[in-house]
Design a protein around this motif. Structure first.
Motif, PDB file in Angstrom:
ATOM      1  N   ARG B  19       0.993  -1.773  -0.113  1.00 37.28           N
ATOM      2  CA  ARG B  19      -0.167   0.006   0.030  1.00 37.28           C
ATOM      3  C   ARG B  19       0.736   1.252  -0.264  1.00 37.28           C
ATOM      4  O   ARG B  19       0.716   2.759  -0.562  1.00 37.28           O
ATOM      5  CB  ARG B  19      -1.134   0.246   0.897  1.00 37.28           C
ATOM      6  CG  ARG B  19      -2.227   0.565   0.962  1.00 37.28           C
ATOM      7  CD  ARG B  19      -2.797   1.093   2.348  1.00 37.28           C
ATOM      8  NE  ARG B  19      -3.596  -0.148   3.233  1.00 37.28           N
ATOM      9  CZ  ARG B  19      -4.690  -1.249   2.720  1.00 37.28           C
ATOM     10  NH1 ARG B  19      -4.819  -0.525   1.359  1.00 37.28           N
ATOM     11  NH2 ARG B  19      -4.659  -2.448   3.190  1.00 37.28           N
ATOM     12  N   ASP B  23      -0.069   2.334  -6.164  1.00 37.41           N
ATOM     13  CA  ASP B  23      -1.442   3.625  -6.276  1.00 37.41           C
ATOM     14  C   ASP B  23      -2.606   3.535  -4.711  1.00 37.41           C
ATOM     15  O   ASP B  23      -2.050   2.252  -5.224  1.00 37.41           O
ATOM     16  CB  ASP B  23      -2.239   3.568  -7.978  1.00 37.41           C
ATOM     17  CG  ASP B  23      -3.025   1.423  -8.481  1.00 37.41           C
ATOM     18  OD1 ASP B  23      -2.192   1.064  -8.192  1.00 37.41           O
ATOM     19  OD2 ASP B  23      -3.661   2.516  -8.158  1.00 37.41           O
ATOM     20  N   ARG B  24      -3.298   4.535  -5.239  1.00 38.59           N
ATOM     21  CA  ARG B  24      -4.085   4.393  -4.379  1.00 38.59           C
ATOM     22  C   ARG B  24      -5.055   2.959  -4.145  1.00 38.59           C
ATOM     23  O   ARG B  24      -5.452   2.473  -3.186  1.00 38.59           O
ATOM     24  CB  ARG B  24      -5.587   5.091  -4.520  1.00 38.59           C
ATOM     25  CG  ARG B  24      -6.086   5.564  -3.109  1.00 38.59           C
ATOM     26  CD  ARG B  24      -6.739   6.712  -3.983  1.00 38.59           C
ATOM     27  NE  ARG B  24      -7.164   7.346  -5.391  1.00 38.59           N
ATOM     28  CZ  ARG B  24      -9.008   6.564  -5.346  1.00 38.59           C
ATOM     29  NH1 ARG B  24      -9.693   6.235  -4.172  1.00 38.59           N
ATOM     30  NH2 ARG B  24      -9.284   6.405  -6.222  1.00 38.59           N
ATOM     31  N   ARG B  25      -5.482   2.254  -5.114  1.00 36.01           N
ATOM     32  CA  ARG B  25      -5.604   1.011  -5.377  1.00 36.01           C
ATOM     33  C   ARG B  25      -5.609  -0.061  -5.493  1.00 36.01           C
ATOM     34  O   ARG B  25      -5.783  -1.503  -5.345  1.00 36.01           O
ATOM     35  CB  ARG B  25      -7.227   1.391  -6.182  1.00 36.01           C
ATOM     36  CG  ARG B  25      -8.380   2.031  -6.282  1.00 36.01           C
ATOM     37  CD  ARG B  25      -9.377   2.225  -7.688  1.00 36.01           C
ATOM     38  NE  ARG B  25     -10.369   2.521  -7.880  1.00 36.01           N
ATOM     39  CZ  ARG B  25     -11.338   3.316  -8.174  1.00 36.01           C
ATOM     40  NH1 ARG B  25     -10.812   2.741  -9.388  1.00 36.01           N
ATOM     41  NH2 ARG B  25     -12.426   3.984  -7.946  1.00 36.01           N
ATOM     42  N   MET B  26      -3.984   0.058  -5.224  1.00 34.60           N
ATOM     43  CA  MET B  26      -3.251  -1.438  -4.697  1.00 34.60           C
ATOM     44  C   MET B  26      -2.723  -2.463  -6.511  1.00 34.60           C
ATOM     45  O   MET B  26      -3.056  -2.830  -6.140  1.00 34.60           O
ATOM     46  CB  MET B  26      -2.985  -2.204  -4.661  1.00 34.60           C
ATOM     47  CG  MET B  26      -3.250  -1.034  -3.042  1.00 34.60           C
ATOM     48  SD  MET B  26      -3.539  -2.258  -1.587  1.00 34.60           S
ATOM     49  CE  MET B  26      -2.416  -3.256  -1.342  1.00 34.60           C
ATOM     50  N   ASP B  38       0.940  11.153 -13.659  1.00 38.19           N
ATOM     51  CA  ASP B  38      -0.128  10.718 -12.166  1.00 38.19           C
ATOM     52  C   ASP B  38      -0.196   9.376 -12.438  1.00 38.19           C
ATOM     53  O   ASP B  38      -0.586   8.837 -13.398  1.00 38.19           O
ATOM     54  CB  ASP B  38      -1.198  11.537 -12.031  1.00 38.19           C
ATOM     55  CG  ASP B  38      -1.669  10.732 -10.341  1.00 38.19           C
ATOM     56  OD1 ASP B  38      -0.529  11.321  -9.590  1.00 38.19           O
ATOM     57  OD2 ASP B  38      -2.315  10.702 -11.019  1.00 38.19           O
ATOM     58  N   ASP B  40      -1.846   7.356 -10.696  1.00 28.91           N
ATOM     59  CA  ASP B  40      -3.208   6.973 -10.372  1.00 28.91           C
ATOM     60  C   ASP B  40      -3.830   7.504 -11.383  1.00 28.91           C
ATOM     61  O   ASP B  40      -5.067   6.547 -11.711  1.00 28.91           O
ATOM     62  CB  ASP B  40      -3.869   7.704  -8.702  1.00 28.91           C
ATOM     63  CG  ASP B  40      -3.057   7.494  -7.483  1.00 28.91           C
ATOM     64  OD1 ASP B  40      -3.398   6.487  -6.770  1.00 28.91           O
ATOM     65  OD2 ASP B  40      -2.258   8.411  -6.914  1.00 28.91           O
ATOM     66  N   GLN B  43      -3.128   4.574 -13.577  1.00 27.34           N
ATOM     67  CA  GLN B  43      -3.882   3.011 -13.692  1.00 27.34           C
ATOM     68  C   GLN B  43      -5.266   3.514 -13.974  1.00 27.34           C
ATOM     69  O   GLN B  43      -6.090   1.833 -14.570  1.00 27.34           O
ATOM     70  CB  GLN B  43      -3.905   2.664 -12.158  1.00 27.34           C
ATOM     71  CG  GLN B  43      -1.608   2.325 -11.526  1.00 27.34           C
ATOM     72  CD  GLN B  43      -1.555   1.250 -12.537  1.00 27.34           C
ATOM     73  OE1 GLN B  43      -2.236   0.905 -13.144  1.00 27.34           O
ATOM     74  NE2 GLN B  43      -0.341   0.648 -11.598  1.00 27.34           N
ATOM     75  N   ALA B  71      -8.330  -4.086  -7.344  1.00 26.21           N
ATOM     76  CA  ALA B  71      -8.100  -2.636  -8.173  1.00 26.21           C
ATOM     77  C   ALA B  71      -9.447  -2.962  -9.152  1.00 26.21           C
ATOM     78  O   ALA B  71     -10.391  -1.312  -9.068  1.00 26.21           O
ATOM     79  CB  ALA B  71      -6.770  -2.460  -8.668  1.00 26.21           C
ATOM     80  N   TYR B  75     -12.431  -0.509  -9.590  1.00 27.58           N
ATOM     81  CA  TYR B  75     -12.523   0.340 -10.689  1.00 27.58           C
ATOM     82  C   TYR B  75     -14.179  -0.158 -11.387  1.00 27.58           C
ATOM     83  O   TYR B  75     -15.001   0.811 -11.638  1.00 27.58           O
ATOM     84  CB  TYR B  75     -11.905   0.443 -11.786  1.00 27.58           C
ATOM     85  CG  TYR B  75     -11.813   0.902 -13.154  1.00 27.58           C
ATOM     86  CD1 TYR B  75     -11.358   1.894 -13.651  1.00 27.58           C
ATOM     87  CD2 TYR B  75     -12.909  -0.236 -13.918  1.00 27.58           C
ATOM     88  CE1 TYR B  75     -12.252   2.599 -15.051  1.00 27.58           C
ATOM     89  CE2 TYR B  75     -12.782  -0.177 -15.143  1.00 27.58           C
ATOM     90  CZ  TYR B  75     -12.646   1.679 -15.362  1.00 27.58           C
ATOM     91  OH  TYR B  75     -12.905   1.934 -16.896  1.00 27.58           O
ATOM     92  N   ARG B 101     -12.434  -4.682   1.386  1.00 24.80           N
ATOM     93  CA  ARG B 101     -12.789  -3.269   1.031  1.00 24.80           C
ATOM     94  C   ARG B 101     -14.450  -3.471   0.367  1.00 24.80           C
ATOM     95  O   ARG B 101     -15.177  -2.534   0.298  1.00 24.80           O
ATOM     96  CB  ARG B 101     -12.387  -3.113  -0.579  1.00 24.80           C
ATOM     97  CG  ARG B 101     -10.590  -2.738  -0.629  1.00 24.80           C
ATOM     98  CD  ARG B 101     -10.791  -2.501  -2.152  1.00 24.80           C
ATOM     99  NE  ARG B 101      -8.967  -2.755  -1.832  1.00 24.80           N
ATOM    100  CZ  ARG B 101      -8.404  -1.480  -2.891  1.00 24.80           C
ATOM    101  NH1 ARG B 101      -8.986  -1.880  -4.075  1.00 24.80           N
ATOM    102  NH2 ARG B 101      -6.773  -2.227  -3.014  1.00 24.80           N
ATOM    103  N   ARG B 235       8.701   6.115  -4.970  1.00 24.20           N
ATOM    104  CA  ARG B 235       7.568   5.633  -3.794  1.00 24.20           C
ATOM    105  C   ARG B 235       8.441   5.165  -2.976  1.00 24.20           C
ATOM    106  O   ARG B 235       7.898   5.102  -1.315  1.00 24.20           O
ATOM    107  CB  ARG B 235       6.457   5.043  -4.972  1.00 24.20           C
ATOM    108  CG  ARG B 235       5.875   6.363  -5.394  1.00 24.20           C
ATOM    109  CD  ARG B 235       4.008   5.718  -5.954  1.00 24.20           C
ATOM    110  NE  ARG B 235       2.873   5.002  -4.939  1.00 24.20           N
ATOM    111  CZ  ARG B 235       1.947   6.677  -5.441  1.00 24.20           C
ATOM    112  NH1 ARG B 235       2.733   7.348  -5.924  1.00 24.20           N
ATOM    113  NH2 ARG B 235       1.054   6.185  -4.873  1.00 24.20           N
TER     114      ARG B 235
END
Ligand SMILES: C[S@@+](CC[C@H](N)C(=O)[O-])C[C@H]1O[C@@H](n2cnc3c(N)ncnc32)[C@H](O)[C@@H]1O
Lengths: 83, 284
Positions: B19, B23-26, B38, B40, B43, B71, B75, B101, B235
């Protein structure tokens, strides 16, 4: 270059890549029986390519399973050799 | 094929570790940087491409084979309002994250795809960088790769309805490295980070989809994967102190080495990435 000379070259290469003396081999010897994994096989081919100043196409490398496949792939690229 | 213990080596390190640098949703796969830098956004752009390739609609039933931490399922459910999305993963840690989630219309099973019995037939199959686990280096060397991949495509065919589409993304093994140092690094990643797996060659996939799936579109994205790995590595490095403190120096060093090897592999064309839109051949 004769098959015998190629086999001798490959034995030197195997010793170089694995750090162990190479066993006796002939064209029927399987690469896996020699204890080489796919990456060492790649190192061996690259080693031989460098010595012979040739390059074997990648898709042919993927199918090398025996020493005979290897000598075949190498000798097919040596200049002036009958195939 | 990677077995459950091997999959655990790759994905059960610790969800909190991944994590930190995904990215945010992995998403743990290549992003698409056509219109953004970017991670995020890139992705999401990747999932947009695969949504289109899979001809997904809000009323579709979708199966995601090798769904990671969910992820794409998230989405589909949240961004696209897809009615039913089911994911399968072999990783316990990933499965726990998907359950956590608690997404509308999303279900998941922790199962080997070869043991999966679908409750319904799906309108769309999606599989994002999972086929890399289907064949071992030894099987590839023994010339069994196409048969392995074909078995996977046959199952997907059986699990889907007439007229279905399959959105596939996979890494490609492209040019063979000739430099000893590069061969060693790729070998290290293959055996230490993703044991039991090997990336397919494009021609293997082209053969293996037959007679089940027609290739409608293919797009390679080698440079996008290099950029994705660069994002991940920066990161990771940005969280170096925390990673050292929580998981030790070794994990940080291993993942830095692995991502560095991947960046080089994409740069040098040893690896590429392909996105495929496949259409089911109903009469086989
Ligand atoms: C590189 S991850 C990709 C995850 C996800 N698709 C994404 O884009 O982030 C590969 C996935 O394949 C799954 N996988 C590997 N072998 C599997 C198997 N035999 N059966 C089911 N899933 C498997 C892993 O558990 C993991 O979720």
């Amino acid at each position: 270059m004769s098959t015998e000379e190629l086999l001798a070259l490959i034995r030197t290469g195997i010793a170089d890549v694995t750090g162990r003396p190479a066993p006796a081999l002939d064209i029927d010897t399987g690469i896996e029986a020699l204890g080489l994994d796919s990456l060492q096989t790649l190192e061996l081919v690259s080693w031989a390519e460098e010595r012979l100043a040739i390059r074997v196409p990648d898709e042919e490398l993927a199918t090398v399973r025996s020493i005979g496949d290897l000598t075949g792939a190498l000798s097919a690229r040596l200049p002036g050799e009958p195939r | 094929m990677s077995d459950k213990a091997e999959v655990a080596v790759s994905y059960d390190v610790d969800n909190e570790f991944f994590r930190l640098w995904l990215d945010r949703r992995m998403n743990y796969t290549c992003a698409v940087f056509d219109d953004t830098d970017d991670l995020d956004a890139a992705q999401v752009a990747k999932l947009d491409v695969l949504y289109r390739y899979g001809h997904v609609r809000p009323d579709s039933r979708v199966l995601d084979i090798g769904c990671g931490w969910g992820a794409n399922l998230e989405y589909l459910a949240v961004d696209r309002g897809v009615r039913e999305a089911h994911g399968i993963t072999l990783s316990e840690a990933q499965h726990a994250e998907i359950v956590r989630r608690n997404l509308p219309g999303v279900t998941a099973s922790c199962v080997d795809y070869r043991d999966y019995v679908p409750p319904v037939r799906f309108d769309t199959i999606m599989s994002i960088c999972m086929i890399e686990h289907v064949c071992t280096p030894q099987q590839a060397r023994a010339g069994e790769a196409v048969a392995r991949y074909r078995d996977y495509f046959r199952r997907a065919w059986e699990w889907s309805r007439p007229g279905a589409h399959f959105a596939l993304q996979c890494i490609l093994r492209n040019r063979a490295p000739r430099l000893a140092a590069d061969i060693r690094e790729i070998g290290w990643v293959t055996y230490q980070i993703f044991p039991g797996g090997i990336t397919p060659r494009m021609e293997d996939i082209v053969q293996a989809v037959n007679p089940y799936w027609e290739i409608v579109e293919v797009r390679t994205r080698r440079e996008d994967y290099r950029r994705t790995c660069e994002h991940w590595r920066s990161r990771l490095r940005g969280h170096a102190d925390e990673i050292r403190r929580r998981w030790g120096d070794h994990l940080l060093a291993d993942y830095d080495r692995y991502l560095t090897a991947c960046i080089r592999a994409f740069e040098m064309h040893y690896q590429s990435l392909a996105q495929w839109s496949l259409r089911r051949i109903d009469e086989i």
